[in-house]
Design a protein around this motif. Structure first.
Motif, PDB file in Angstrom:
ATOM      1  N   LEU A 156     -18.944 -23.196 -31.908  1.00 34.47           N
ATOM      2  CA  LEU A 156     -19.595 -22.616 -33.081  1.00 34.47           C
ATOM      3  C   LEU A 156     -20.251 -21.328 -32.616  1.00 34.47           C
ATOM      4  O   LEU A 156     -21.133 -21.359 -31.754  1.00 34.47           O
ATOM      5  CB  LEU A 156     -20.651 -23.562 -33.659  1.00 34.47           C
ATOM      6  CG  LEU A 156     -20.123 -24.856 -34.281  1.00 34.47           C
ATOM      7  CD1 LEU A 156     -21.268 -25.686 -34.832  1.00 34.47           C
ATOM      8  CD2 LEU A 156     -19.118 -24.551 -35.380  1.00 34.47           C
ATOM      9  N   ASN A 157     -19.800 -20.232 -33.133  1.00 35.69           N
ATOM     10  CA  ASN A 157     -20.244 -18.913 -32.664  1.00 35.69           C
ATOM     11  C   ASN A 157     -20.261 -18.854 -31.137  1.00 35.69           C
ATOM     12  O   ASN A 157     -21.208 -18.376 -30.524  1.00 35.69           O
ATOM     13  CB  ASN A 157     -21.620 -18.558 -33.240  1.00 35.69           C
ATOM     14  CG  ASN A 157     -21.500 -18.040 -34.669  1.00 35.69           C
ATOM     15  OD1 ASN A 157     -20.388 -17.852 -35.167  1.00 35.69           O
ATOM     16  ND2 ASN A 157     -22.614 -17.815 -35.329  1.00 35.69           N
ATOM     17  N   ALA A 208     -17.813 -28.744 -44.087  1.00 40.88           N
ATOM     18  CA  ALA A 208     -19.025 -29.556 -43.940  1.00 40.88           C
ATOM     19  C   ALA A 208     -20.243 -28.769 -43.470  1.00 40.88           C
ATOM     20  O   ALA A 208     -21.361 -29.251 -43.569  1.00 40.88           O
ATOM     21  CB  ALA A 208     -18.758 -30.712 -42.982  1.00 40.88           C
ATOM     22  N   ILE A 209     -20.036 -27.566 -42.929  1.00 44.02           N
ATOM     23  CA  ILE A 209     -21.190 -26.782 -42.478  1.00 44.02           C
ATOM     24  C   ILE A 209     -21.620 -25.859 -43.614  1.00 44.02           C
ATOM     25  O   ILE A 209     -20.817 -25.107 -44.133  1.00 44.02           O
ATOM     26  CB  ILE A 209     -20.842 -25.951 -41.221  1.00 44.02           C
ATOM     27  CG1 ILE A 209     -20.504 -26.891 -40.059  1.00 44.02           C
ATOM     28  CG2 ILE A 209     -22.002 -25.035 -40.836  1.00 44.02           C
ATOM     29  CD1 ILE A 209     -20.145 -26.178 -38.783  1.00 44.02           C
ATOM     30  N   ASN A 241     -27.614 -20.825 -32.617  1.00 45.09           N
ATOM     31  CA  ASN A 241     -28.521 -20.754 -33.766  1.00 45.09           C
ATOM     32  C   ASN A 241     -27.865 -21.284 -35.036  1.00 45.09           C
ATOM     33  O   ASN A 241     -28.369 -21.126 -36.132  1.00 45.09           O
ATOM     34  CB  ASN A 241     -29.068 -19.330 -33.959  1.00 45.09           C
ATOM     35  CG  ASN A 241     -27.942 -18.329 -34.124  1.00 45.09           C
ATOM     36  OD1 ASN A 241     -26.769 -18.701 -34.030  1.00 45.09           O
ATOM     37  ND2 ASN A 241     -28.283 -17.085 -34.365  1.00 45.09           N
ATOM     38  N   VAL A 242     -26.725 -21.936 -34.869  1.00 48.01           N
ATOM     39  CA  VAL A 242     -26.046 -22.521 -36.031  1.00 48.01           C
ATOM     40  C   VAL A 242     -26.616 -23.908 -36.291  1.00 48.01           C
ATOM     41  O   VAL A 242     -26.725 -24.721 -35.379  1.00 48.01           O
ATOM     42  CB  VAL A 242     -24.526 -22.633 -35.784  1.00 48.01           C
ATOM     43  CG1 VAL A 242     -23.833 -23.236 -37.004  1.00 48.01           C
ATOM     44  CG2 VAL A 242     -23.944 -21.282 -35.441  1.00 48.01           C
ATOM     45  N   LYS A 270     -33.826 -31.706 -39.517  1.00 51.04           N
ATOM     46  CA  LYS A 270     -32.999 -32.754 -38.924  1.00 51.04           C
ATOM     47  C   LYS A 270     -31.660 -32.234 -38.424  1.00 51.04           C
ATOM     48  O   LYS A 270     -30.901 -32.963 -37.798  1.00 51.04           O
ATOM     49  CB  LYS A 270     -32.739 -33.845 -39.969  1.00 51.04           C
ATOM     50  CG  LYS A 270     -33.967 -34.677 -40.254  1.00 51.04           C
ATOM     51  CD  LYS A 270     -33.599 -35.879 -41.089  1.00 51.04           C
ATOM     52  CE  LYS A 270     -34.845 -36.561 -41.619  1.00 51.04           C
ATOM     53  NZ  LYS A 270     -34.782 -36.846 -43.040  1.00 51.04           N
ATOM     54  N   MET A 271     -31.362 -30.995 -38.758  1.00 48.19           N
ATOM     55  CA  MET A 271     -30.053 -30.496 -38.343  1.00 48.19           C
ATOM     56  C   MET A 271     -30.021 -30.250 -36.851  1.00 48.19           C
ATOM     57  O   MET A 271     -31.025 -29.984 -36.214  1.00 48.19           O
ATOM     58  CB  MET A 271     -29.748 -29.200 -39.091  1.00 48.19           C
ATOM     59  CG  MET A 271     -29.495 -29.448 -40.549  1.00 48.19           C
ATOM     60  SD  MET A 271     -28.574 -28.110 -41.250  1.00 48.19           S
ATOM     61  CE  MET A 271     -29.045 -28.266 -42.958  1.00 48.19           C
ATOM     62  N   ARG A 272     -28.812 -30.367 -36.332  1.00 46.53           N
ATOM     63  CA  ARG A 272     -28.663 -30.136 -34.916  1.00 46.53           C
ATOM     64  C   ARG A 272     -28.323 -28.672 -34.736  1.00 46.53           C
ATOM     65  O   ARG A 272     -27.477 -28.117 -35.431  1.00 46.53           O
ATOM     66  CB  ARG A 272     -27.530 -31.007 -34.401  1.00 46.53           C
ATOM     67  CG  ARG A 272     -27.386 -30.906 -32.935  1.00 46.53           C
ATOM     68  CD  ARG A 272     -26.842 -32.170 -32.352  1.00 46.53           C
ATOM     69  NE  ARG A 272     -25.824 -31.853 -31.365  1.00 46.53           N
ATOM     70  CZ  ARG A 272     -26.070 -31.163 -30.274  1.00 46.53           C
ATOM     71  NH1 ARG A 272     -27.277 -30.714 -30.023  1.00 46.53           N
ATOM     72  NH2 ARG A 272     -25.091 -30.914 -29.425  1.00 46.53           N
ATOM     73  N   LYS A 273     -29.019 -28.036 -33.791  1.00 44.39           N
ATOM     74  CA  LYS A 273     -28.775 -26.613 -33.565  1.00 44.39           C
ATOM     75  C   LYS A 273     -27.800 -26.405 -32.425  1.00 44.39           C
ATOM     76  O   LYS A 273     -28.009 -26.864 -31.308  1.00 44.39           O
ATOM     77  CB  LYS A 273     -30.097 -25.905 -33.271  1.00 44.39           C
ATOM     78  CG  LYS A 273     -30.784 -25.433 -34.534  1.00 44.39           C
ATOM     79  CD  LYS A 273     -31.838 -24.402 -34.227  1.00 44.39           C
ATOM     80  CE  LYS A 273     -31.702 -23.191 -35.151  1.00 44.39           C
ATOM     81  NZ  LYS A 273     -32.611 -22.109 -34.817  1.00 44.39           N
ATOM     82  N   ILE A 274     -26.711 -25.739 -32.732  1.00 46.12           N
ATOM     83  CA  ILE A 274     -25.754 -25.354 -31.697  1.00 46.12           C
ATOM     84  C   ILE A 274     -25.892 -23.843 -31.631  1.00 46.12           C
ATOM     85  O   ILE A 274     -25.460 -23.143 -32.544  1.00 46.12           O
ATOM     86  CB  ILE A 274     -24.296 -25.719 -32.106  1.00 46.12           C
ATOM     87  CG1 ILE A 274     -24.184 -27.170 -32.559  1.00 46.12           C
ATOM     88  CG2 ILE A 274     -23.337 -25.370 -30.988  1.00 46.12           C
ATOM     89  CD1 ILE A 274     -24.287 -28.193 -31.475  1.00 46.12           C
TER      90      ILE A 274
END
Lengths: 369, 664
Positions: free
Chosen positions: B553-554, B584-585, B646-647, B640-644
């Motif tokens: 992801l990026n 889904a993103i 800064n995504v 709650k989102m998971r950061k990959i």
């Protein structure tokens, strides 16, 4: 109905112990269907209960059909000094789609009359993002209106309300709504067109030139108190007469008959009262304030958060800095505000800012201040 | 006869109550229908209800141990029901449907997952016989269990549907029985059906199994037609077990179940000697010693006996606490009298792995206890704790095959009301290491790789290996073209193709296992309108051009989405994953590049465009409570989102990519 409106106005203004009313807005539903006499009576009551300056902004929302020229004059005579016309579109097919009873010609006729009666104080509404609308058809309609309009324009993106036939048709797929990208393009081109002809975008959806900003709505976005009167009206004020010091969110009974019964029985038809915590008030100040081009000034913030400055709240956050670096947000000596680009994506920015606000507030409380 | 069925053990709560209680009520009509000598035979027991049975009255030559084998839905369980009725083991009612299939999933799917056993008493030509029906699990996933069950038998009833004819599983089952050199009694079932064509099926049997059509018995298990004949054939054709009662005890464990009050109940077949309460026995596999508490036969409920003798089949309870102590295939012998263990013992070897996570982490402990309870009865499931940054704490479970996995999952949902996220199944790959350093680290040259994160780099590997299976497909010939194309897209290599009659073809292919674990069976069924049948058996490992694919992801790799794929499939798999992620993103304030990459080489890409407008247009005069609520809920979700990098990636996005796709 008339006596109930005045009765409720009287009860609630007294409850709030407000000394001065800075503006009055007759809106929601089709207030221009009401008689000028009703308007006059309500205004009279308001000025009896609190100070209502002679030049206070008194706005009436009007639909083109119900606002014949003579009626508009009657409203002016009863004290209204600003008119907001729900033109929505200059395309008859689009108007039918929206379920409007008026035609484009009727709308332009009303606008013509209004400009004569309320020069410099007539606003028009337009809707974009309609099924079948393209960027160029939208821009064409706006261009046409800009030739004729006064000094205030409001642009709204279509929101599909559950239960309407439009909603059902879109859900079923029989009416294709423009894609997100297209709607963004419509908004962007409109902002530019209005800027090019001298309008200031003083709020997400509101544009004014020659200083014709709506003071009523501006004070709403700045988090001032407001008292909602009539069936289904909303309000935000501190009921000081009860010795309270916290602001309340209030909703009046929606159904007119029940509302009237309640007003007759106890002076007001407040259906729901929710006490807002200090943090909740700050959240609303943030969410509303950033909708304006000025944003939230340090002085403005200070009125609500005496112990925590904007710097304290947002100055050290990495995520806020990221938004600044992306050119979406500014935090400087004037205060906190969106950039031109940031204003269009405010709801995304707010998620970061609300979380940061909550965090700073919790930290502050934990440190025992 | 009564006494055999009145003892209802607590453990069989799922067994229909009708079997035990109705037996009492219906006994009289049942006996009337039985041959007279049959009733006489049953008398010795009827007067001693609570007494234990004396099994010494059955000498070895009067014992027959047999199984029924069949393709799914060909009527194995119905035939078993009739055999149980005819012998008076269960009362004859119209509610006896698949008495031996005790699990809900077994009845729903028409398959037998857990083998059951029943001892039948039958009198024939003046002799009393003990017929032990050893039911086998009905699926290739459990072929090891099937082979163990068969090793306790001397013969099988091979049931073939008179309408459908020989199917893939019929083949697999036949070969298992054939290789075990068992007597085979071919039975053509469902002759009452309108489309029944027993002659055609007899020809197939002759052609494929080299069994004369004169030997086939045409029956209708549903109506009971000719079923008695089947029993007589069992006595005539199946030899008695070749064992000696004077040999030391030698017992094969061919199944085991767990009872909360009594511990492990092992199903055993005696190949020598005898066993009774108080005996000290030893497990050849674990070398642990136990004292026998109880022995008995299954009717199919447990019926205690004084002893069990060589040639007989029954159960044994000996203070074993876990099913792993009574592993299928193990040999039991008397303490201080060791015997040569029976051949063929293997520990269960999982071939399909899947991650299992609670939908909500607060459900972790409940799910844990549900999994533990289920595995008490199924030692072939392997469990390793696992955790995923995206899905939280969970397990990586190993199953014998895909059906095993599905059945396990279904039982969790049905019996324990657990709701789980099950990740797409993977298979165990192997790598032959070339790097001396890695070999030293692992202490061996060939390692098994289950977790893609541990997949060794090509530079330190001389070759990768993947598990394969030999698949058998039987289909009406009009679907051959489509099926061959399907097999080719699954990297399968054709080994054989033959007509089994004028219209039906049998195809054999070597498949990479990972090509069939996801949706092969569904695809086959749908392109053949349900007519093609499929079965497979283990065919060892083969070299494969495997690569590890990363999802970026990026530019930042997402650890939990790394997968091992065959090089030829990388693009298709990568593209599908990128597409699912794209959906889904949610849009963010900047553009997001979703890429599938092999090393530094990007092979697929999707883009999530940046938000250009995300602001509520109209906001004045009215109530902003709703708006505030919505914003705060979104802000809460953002946390709650998971950061990959800064995504921000919501959990749902991971689920939609990792989850097993029910259809494609």
């Amino acid at each position: 109905m008339r006596s109930c409106l005045t009765r409720e106005a009287q009860t609630l203004i007294r409850l709030s112990q407000v000394q001065r009313i800075s503006s009055v807005f007759f809106g929601g539903g089709t207030p221009s269907l009401a008689s000028p006499f009703t308007i006059a009576t309500v205004l009279e009551t308001v000025s009896r209960c609190a100070h209502l300056a002679a030049d206070a902004e008194i706005t009436l929302e009007a639909n083109p059909t119900s606002a014949g020229a003579s009626r508009l004059a009657g409203f002016r005579a009863s004290g209204v000094n600003r008119l907001s016309i729900g033109i929505q579109s200059l395309d008859n097919a689009e108007l039918r789609l929206l379920g409007r009873n008026h035609t484009a010609d009727e709308a332009l006729g009303t606008l013509e009359e209004a400009k004569k009666l309320f020069p410099g104080r007539t606003s028009v509404d337009l809707i974009f993002g309609l099924p079948g609308q393209s960027v160029s058809s939208w821009a064409g309609g706006l261009e046409e209106l800009l030739q004729l309009c006064d000094d205030h324009v409001s642009l709204y993106q279509l929101t599909l309300e559950r239960g309407t036939s439009l909603f059902k048709q879109v859900q079923r797929g029989s009416l294709p709504v423009p894609k997100q990208e297209v709607v963004a393009e419509m908004y962007e081109s409109a902002r530019e067109m209005l800027r090019d002809v001298g309008f200031r975008q003083y709020e997400v959806s509101n544009f004014a030139r020659n200083g014709a900003l709506s003071t009523h709505n501006l004070s709403y976005w700045q988090g001032s108190q407001y008292i909602g009167i009539g069936p289904g009206a909303h309000g935000r004020f501190v009921p000081r007469a009860h010795g309270e010091s916290l602001r309340e969110a209030r909703i009046q009974t929606l159904e007119p008959d029940s509302w009237m019964k309640e007003v007759l029985a106890c002076g007001h038809g407040t259906r729901k009262r929710t006490v807002l915590s200090q943090l909740e008030v700050l959240e609303e100040v943030l969410v509303l304030g950033l909708r304006t081009d000025i944003g939230i000034t340090h002085q403005h913030w200070q009125q609500f958060a005496t112990s925590l400055s904007l710097w304290d709240m947002f100055g050290s956050s990495e995520e806020v800095k990221e938004l600044e670096d992306q050119g979406l947000l500014l935090l400087d000596n004037r205060g906190l505000r969106c950039s031109w680009k940031g204003l269009a994506v405010l709801d995304s920015l707010l998620l970061t800012l609300l979380n940061q606000l909550q965090q700073s507030w919790a930290d502050r409380t934990a440190h025992g201040t | 006869m009564l006494s055999l069925v009145t003892r209802a053990a607590g453990v069989w709560v799922r067994l229909r109550r009708a079997c035990s209680t109705a037996a009492l009520l219906c006994c009289q009509p049942c006996m009337e229908k039985c041959p007279a000598d049959h009733v006489v035979f049953s008398r010795p027991y009827s007067s001693q209800k609570k007494e234990k049975l004396d099994m010494s009255i059955f000498p070895v030559e009067n014992i027959r141990n047999f199984s029924i084998i069949a393709h799914v839905d060909h009527g194995k369980s119905t035939l078993a029901d009739r055999l149980l009725e005819i012998t008076g083991t269960i009362a004859k009612t119209d509610r006896n449907k698949q008495v031996l299939d005790k699990l809900q999933v077994e009845r729903e799917r028409g398959i037998t997952v857990k083998a059951q056993t029943a001892s039948l008493f039958y009198s024939y030509e003046g002799m009393n016989y003990l017929l032990n029906l050893i039911d086998t699990p009905g699926h290739v996933d459990f072929s090891y269990e099937v082979s163990r069950s068969l090793s306790a038998c001397q013969g099988v009833i091979l049931v073939v549907d008179a309408n459908e004819g020989i199917q893939a599983q019929t083949m697999a089952n036949f070969y298992l029985a054939f290789e075990a050199q068992l007597a085979i009694i071919p039975v053509i079932n469902k002759i009452d059906l309108k489309n029944a064509d027993p002659e055609r099926v007899e020809k197939q049997i002759e052609k494929l199994f080299d069994i004369s059509k004169d030997e086939c018995i045409r029956i209708s298990a549903k109506l009971g037609t000719n079923v008695e004949k089947v029993l007589q054939e069992v006595i005539e054709k199946v030899p008695p077990p070749n064992v000696n009662i004077r040999d030391p005890l030698k017992a094969l464990v061919f199944d085991s179940t767990f009872d909360h009050y009594r511990g492990v109940i092992a199903n055993i077949a005696l190949f020598g000697g005898e066993v009774q309460k108080g005996h000290k026995i030893v497990s050849a596999h674990t070398r642990k010693t136990y004292e026998v508490n109880e022995v008995g036969i299954l009717t199919p409920n447990e019926q205690p006996t004084h002893k069990l003798y060589a040639g007989q089949v029954g159960y044994l309870i000996a203070g074993m606490k876990e099913v792993t102590e009574a592993q299928i295939g193990d040999t039991l012998y008397l303490h201080k009298q060791p015997v040569e263990p029976l051949p063929g013992f293997k520990s269960a070897k999982p071939m399909v792995f899947a991650g299992m996570y609670p939908v909500d982490q607060s459900e972790y402990n409940n799910l844990k206890s549900a999994i533990e309870k289920l595995t008490l009865n199924d030692s072939s499931v392997t469990i390793h704790r696992d955790s995923s940054l995206a899905l939280g704490a969970g397990w990586r479970l190993g199953f014998l095959g895909l059906l095993h996995l599905e059945v396990f999952n279904q039982r969790l949902e049905q019996e324990y009301n657990a709701s789980v996220i099950l990740t797409a199944p993977t298979v165990p790959y192997k790598a032959v290491l070339s790097s001396a350093k890695l070999i030293k680290e692992h202490g061996k040259e060939e390692i098994t790789v289950i977790n893609p994160a541990e997949f060794p780099d090509k530079s330190s590997v001389s070759e990768y290996l993947e598990p394969t299976v030999l698949g058998t497909i039987i289909t009406p010939d009009e679907y051959i073209g489509k099926i061959i194309t399907l097999c080719q897209t699954r990297r399968a290599v054709q080994k054989d193709m033959m007509y089994i009659d004028e219209h039906r073809v049998m195809l054999k292919y070597i498949f990479p296992l990972n090509e069939i674990v996801v949706d092969f069976y569904d695809a086959l069924k749908s392109l053949s309108s349900g007519y093609a049948s499929f079965d497979y058996e283990d065919a060892g490992y083969q070299a494969a051009d495997l690569v590890k694919m990363d999802i970026l992801l990026n530019g930042n790799s997402v650890e939990e989405l790394g997968t091992v794929v065959h090089k030829d499939k990388a693009y298709a798999v990568g593209k599908a994953m990128c597409e699912r992620l794209k959906d889904a993103i949610p849009r963010q304030l900047f553009e997001i590049a979703i890429q599938a990459a092999l090393g530094s080489k990007v092979i697929a890409r999707e883009t999530v465009k940046a938000y250009r407008k995300n602001v509520l247009a109209k906001c004045y005069g009215g109530d902003i409570t709703r708006k505030m609520k919505l914003l705060k809920r979104q802000a809460e979700g953002k946390k709650k989102m998971r950061k990959i990098g800064n995504v921000e990636v919501p959990k749902d996005a991971f689920i939609s990519v990792l989850k097993r796709q029910s259809e494609k």
